[in-house]
Design a protein around this motif. Structure first.
Motif, PDB file in Angstrom:
ATOM      1  N   PRO A  55     -77.976   9.072  12.712  1.00  0.00           N
ATOM      2  CA  PRO A  55     -78.197  10.184  11.787  1.00  0.00           C
ATOM      3  C   PRO A  55     -78.187   9.853  10.404  1.00  0.00           C
ATOM      4  CG  PRO A  55     -76.092  10.609  12.840  1.00  0.00           C
ATOM      5  CD  PRO A  55     -76.847   9.646  13.546  1.00  0.00           C
ATOM      6  N   LYS A  56     -77.374   8.991   9.840  1.00  0.00           N
ATOM      7  CA  LYS A  56     -77.059   8.675   8.339  1.00  0.00           C
ATOM      8  C   LYS A  56     -78.381   7.953   8.031  1.00  0.00           C
ATOM      9  CE  LYS A  56     -72.094   8.634   8.453  1.00  0.00           C
ATOM     10  NZ  LYS A  56     -70.823   7.719   8.247  1.00  0.00           N
ATOM     11  N   SER A  57     -79.136   7.423   8.906  1.00  0.00           N
ATOM     12  CA  SER A  57     -80.437   6.755   8.475  1.00  0.00           C
ATOM     13  C   SER A  57     -81.794   7.696   8.157  1.00  0.00           C
ATOM     14  CB  SER A  57     -80.856   5.679   9.632  1.00  0.00           C
ATOM     15  OG  SER A  57     -81.414   6.134  10.664  1.00  0.00           O
ATOM     16  N   LEU A  82     -74.537  19.276  16.072  1.00  0.00           N
ATOM     17  CA  LEU A  82     -74.358  19.298  14.799  1.00  0.00           C
ATOM     18  C   LEU A  82     -72.850  18.549  14.573  1.00  0.00           C
ATOM     19  CD1 LEU A  82     -75.342  22.867  14.415  1.00  0.00           C
ATOM     20  CD2 LEU A  82     -76.488  20.990  13.388  1.00  0.00           C
ATOM     21  N   ASP A  83     -72.591  17.875  13.590  1.00  0.00           N
ATOM     22  CA  ASP A  83     -71.554  17.551  12.915  1.00  0.00           C
ATOM     23  C   ASP A  83     -71.507  16.825  11.687  1.00  0.00           C
ATOM     24  OD1 ASP A  83     -72.684  14.809  12.878  1.00  0.00           O
ATOM     25  OD2 ASP A  83     -71.791  14.243  14.716  1.00  0.00           O
ATOM     26  N   LYS A  84     -70.478  16.184  10.909  1.00  0.00           N
ATOM     27  CA  LYS A  84     -70.525  15.939   9.515  1.00  0.00           C
ATOM     28  C   LYS A  84     -71.588  15.036   9.147  1.00  0.00           C
ATOM     29  CE  LYS A  84     -66.809  12.483  10.236  1.00  0.00           C
ATOM     30  NZ  LYS A  84     -67.682  11.352  10.120  1.00  0.00           N
ATOM     31  N   ASP A  85     -71.962  14.132  10.246  1.00  0.00           N
ATOM     32  CA  ASP A  85     -72.937  13.320   9.905  1.00  0.00           C
ATOM     33  C   ASP A  85     -74.493  13.746   9.979  1.00  0.00           C
ATOM     34  OD1 ASP A  85     -71.194  11.300   9.500  1.00  0.00           O
ATOM     35  OD2 ASP A  85     -71.225  10.519  11.454  1.00  0.00           O
ATOM     36  N   LEU A 122     -88.021  18.837  19.038  1.00  0.00           N
ATOM     37  CA  LEU A 122     -87.938  17.153  19.505  1.00  0.00           C
ATOM     38  C   LEU A 122     -87.449  16.257  18.074  1.00  0.00           C
ATOM     39  CD1 LEU A 122     -91.308  16.992  21.183  1.00  0.00           C
ATOM     40  CD2 LEU A 122     -88.837  16.641  22.245  1.00  0.00           C
ATOM     41  N   SER A 123     -88.029  16.829  16.827  1.00  0.00           N
ATOM     42  CA  SER A 123     -87.551  16.173  15.734  1.00  0.00           C
ATOM     43  C   SER A 123     -86.014  16.036  15.576  1.00  0.00           C
ATOM     44  CB  SER A 123     -88.208  16.673  14.343  1.00  0.00           C
ATOM     45  OG  SER A 123     -89.407  16.853  14.608  1.00  0.00           O
ATOM     46  N   ALA A 124     -85.380  17.387  15.633  1.00  0.00           N
ATOM     47  CA  ALA A 124     -83.813  17.409  15.415  1.00  0.00           C
ATOM     48  C   ALA A 124     -83.156  16.629  16.778  1.00  0.00           C
ATOM     49  CB  ALA A 124     -83.598  18.930  15.514  1.00  0.00           C
ATOM     50  N   LEU A 125     -83.726  16.823  18.009  1.00  0.00           N
ATOM     51  CA  LEU A 125     -83.130  16.440  19.166  1.00  0.00           C
ATOM     52  C   LEU A 125     -82.988  14.553  18.829  1.00  0.00           C
ATOM     53  CD1 LEU A 125     -81.623  16.928  21.587  1.00  0.00           C
ATOM     54  CD2 LEU A 125     -84.078  16.752  23.043  1.00  0.00           C
ATOM     55  N   ALA A 126     -84.207  14.213  18.838  1.00  0.00           N
ATOM     56  CA  ALA A 126     -84.254  12.788  18.843  1.00  0.00           C
ATOM     57  C   ALA A 126     -83.379  12.138  17.751  1.00  0.00           C
ATOM     58  CB  ALA A 126     -85.655  12.130  18.313  1.00  0.00           C
ATOM     59  N   VAL A 127     -82.988  12.754  16.477  1.00  0.00           N
ATOM     60  CA  VAL A 127     -82.184  12.395  15.537  1.00  0.00           C
ATOM     61  C   VAL A 127     -80.497  12.593  16.150  1.00  0.00           C
ATOM     62  CG1 VAL A 127     -81.321  12.200  13.112  1.00  0.00           C
ATOM     63  CG2 VAL A 127     -83.905  12.316  13.622  1.00  0.00           C
ATOM     64  N   MET A 128     -80.398  13.879  16.524  1.00  0.00           N
ATOM     65  CA  MET A 128     -79.042  14.471  16.312  1.00  0.00           C
ATOM     66  C   MET A 128     -78.230  14.024  17.756  1.00  0.00           C
ATOM     67  SD  MET A 128     -79.786  18.070  14.942  1.00  0.00           S
ATOM     68  CE  MET A 128     -78.037  18.839  15.160  1.00  0.00           C
ATOM     69  N   ASP A 181     -75.981  29.340  11.657  1.00  0.00           N
ATOM     70  CA  ASP A 181     -74.649  29.765  11.845  1.00  0.00           C
ATOM     71  C   ASP A 181     -73.710  28.402  12.335  1.00  0.00           C
ATOM     72  OD1 ASP A 181     -75.191  32.148  10.832  1.00  0.00           O
ATOM     73  OD2 ASP A 181     -75.205  33.279  13.140  1.00  0.00           O
ATOM     74  N   ALA A 182     -74.210  27.816  13.305  1.00  0.00           N
ATOM     75  CA  ALA A 182     -73.527  26.867  13.666  1.00  0.00           C
ATOM     76  C   ALA A 182     -73.406  25.482  12.575  1.00  0.00           C
ATOM     77  CB  ALA A 182     -74.061  26.255  15.083  1.00  0.00           C
ATOM     78  N   LEU A 183     -74.529  25.457  11.944  1.00  0.00           N
ATOM     79  CA  LEU A 183     -74.642  24.408  10.912  1.00  0.00           C
ATOM     80  C   LEU A 183     -73.787  24.639   9.823  1.00  0.00           C
ATOM     81  CD1 LEU A 183     -76.124  21.811   9.654  1.00  0.00           C
ATOM     82  CD2 LEU A 183     -78.053  23.617   8.875  1.00  0.00           C
ATOM     83  N   HIS A 184     -73.410  25.899   9.330  1.00  0.00           N
ATOM     84  CA  HIS A 184     -72.773  26.299   8.286  1.00  0.00           C
ATOM     85  C   HIS A 184     -71.285  25.489   7.922  1.00  0.00           C
ATOM     86  CE1 HIS A 184     -75.033  30.059   6.963  1.00  0.00           C
ATOM     87  NE2 HIS A 184     -75.521  29.095   6.506  1.00  0.00           N
ATOM     88  N   PRO A 185     -70.755  25.361   9.010  1.00  0.00           N
ATOM     89  CA  PRO A 185     -69.491  24.292   8.507  1.00  0.00           C
ATOM     90  C   PRO A 185     -69.643  23.232   8.047  1.00  0.00           C
ATOM     91  CG  PRO A 185     -69.271  25.539  10.955  1.00  0.00           C
ATOM     92  CD  PRO A 185     -70.636  25.937  10.305  1.00  0.00           C
ATOM     93  N   PHE A 186     -70.830  22.707   8.159  1.00  0.00           N
ATOM     94  CA  PHE A 186     -71.107  21.076   7.594  1.00  0.00           C
ATOM     95  C   PHE A 186     -71.874  21.374   6.599  1.00  0.00           C
ATOM     96  CE2 PHE A 186     -70.703  21.183  12.444  1.00  0.00           C
ATOM     97  CZ  PHE A 186     -69.600  20.478  12.632  1.00  0.00           C
ATOM     98  N   GLN A 187     -73.109  22.371   6.758  1.00  0.00           N
ATOM     99  CA  GLN A 187     -74.081  22.435   5.179  1.00  0.00           C
ATOM    100  C   GLN A 187     -73.937  24.013   5.164  1.00  0.00           C
ATOM    101  OE1 GLN A 187     -77.539  20.568   6.171  1.00  0.00           O
ATOM    102  NE2 GLN A 187     -76.687  19.034   7.238  1.00  0.00           N
TER     103      GLN A 187
END
Length: 279
Positions: A155-157, A206-209, A141-147, A234-240
């Motif tokens: 998400p930048k906030s 997931l994206d650059k932001d 829920l933490s990740a979903l509410a932000v992303m 694995d899906a996050l690695h292109p961005f982080q």
């Protein structure tokens, strides 16, 4: 004897935390609803005592429990321990399944985030240094509410997301192999719609932001959590590209109860992560 020692340790931990922090109990983050008979969830806020810093970093903690159980009061020691480290800590309740689904829960966590951005300065918190963490369902829920942009959180906030043995990061993948049933109220929580399973899955947003991640996974946790965390990373690695799971020799529940002890290294690791990503 062991039980007596454990009780004494817990009492000592509680007293230490109580002296170092102030608890604001049952603060409101939602307006009462005249149409619903379900109690409106509230939150507890833990504030460091006698801090000379005018604006302190803020951590929102979202509890787990299969999306159908759990309560904020279980985690008072976690809140007090982070407050002892100079972190204003917000721990909300949220409406559970079967009284709502994942979408209703995520909307409420987004409301907690928005309340924090708007009001945490009253409690000496810095609205520009807000981090969010959760265990198990709370991590989801933490990740979903932000992303997921539908919830209206920029998400930048958010300065960072800390996942603690998070479940549900790719519910589409999991439910395709394990269709929801009445067990744990999953039919209500997720519905039978694959489109909603994807909508409920942070991995697809997931994206650059996306805010920086700190990710913990238990070596002895459920295989589904290990699998979906690996897929997520694995899906996050292109961005982080530098993010990797911190593996701990623990089962699922001890992954969160470790934060009840004031000497836990995890407390310092999370605070260090917050300092690294302060804005």
């Amino acid at each position: 004897m062991r039980h007596k020692i454990a009780i004494l340790v817990l009492l000592n931990s509680f007293l230490l935390g109580s002296c170092a922090s102030k608890k604001i109990k049952d603060a409101s983050y939602l307006a009462p609803s005249k149409e619903s008979t379900i109690a409106v969830p509230k939150m507890n806020v833990f504030v460091p005592r006698n801090s000379k810093t005018k604006q302190l970093p803020v951590l929102i903690f979202v509890h787990g429990g299969y999306w159908n159980s759990g309560r904020k009061g279980t985690y008072d020691l976690l809140g007090r321990n982070f407050a002892r480290k100079g972190v204003v800590t917000v721990i909300p309740d949220y409406t559970l399944s079967p009284n709502t689904d994942y979408d209703g829960m995520a909307k409420q966590i987004a409301a907690v985030i928005q309340w924090t951005k708007d009001s945490i300065s009253k409690y000496n918190g810095n609205p520009n240094e807000v981090f969010i963490t959760g265990h198990s369902a709370g991590g989801h829920l933490s990740a979903l509410a932000v992303m997921n942009p539908k919830y209206g959180i920029n998400p930048k906030s958010i300065s960072g997301i800390i996942l603690n043995d998070a479940a549900g990061l790719d519910m589409k993948y999991y439910l395709e192999g394990n269709p929801p049933t009445a067990m744990h109220n999953y039919t209500t929580t997720w519905t039978k719609s694959p489109a909603k399973w994807q909508d409920a899955s942070p991995i697809y947003f997931l994206d650059k932001d996306t805010p920086p991640f700190l990710i913990y996974v238990g070596d002895k946790t459920y295989s589904s959590i290990k699998t979906t965390n690996k897929r997520f990373i694995d899906a996050l690695h292109p961005f982080q590209p530098d993010v990797k799971a911190i593996l701990l020799n623990k089962k699922h529940v001890p992954m969160v109860t470790q934060y009840f002890w004031p000497w836990s290294n995890r407390l310092d690791e999370v605070v260090d992560f917050m300092k690294l990503h302060e804005k």
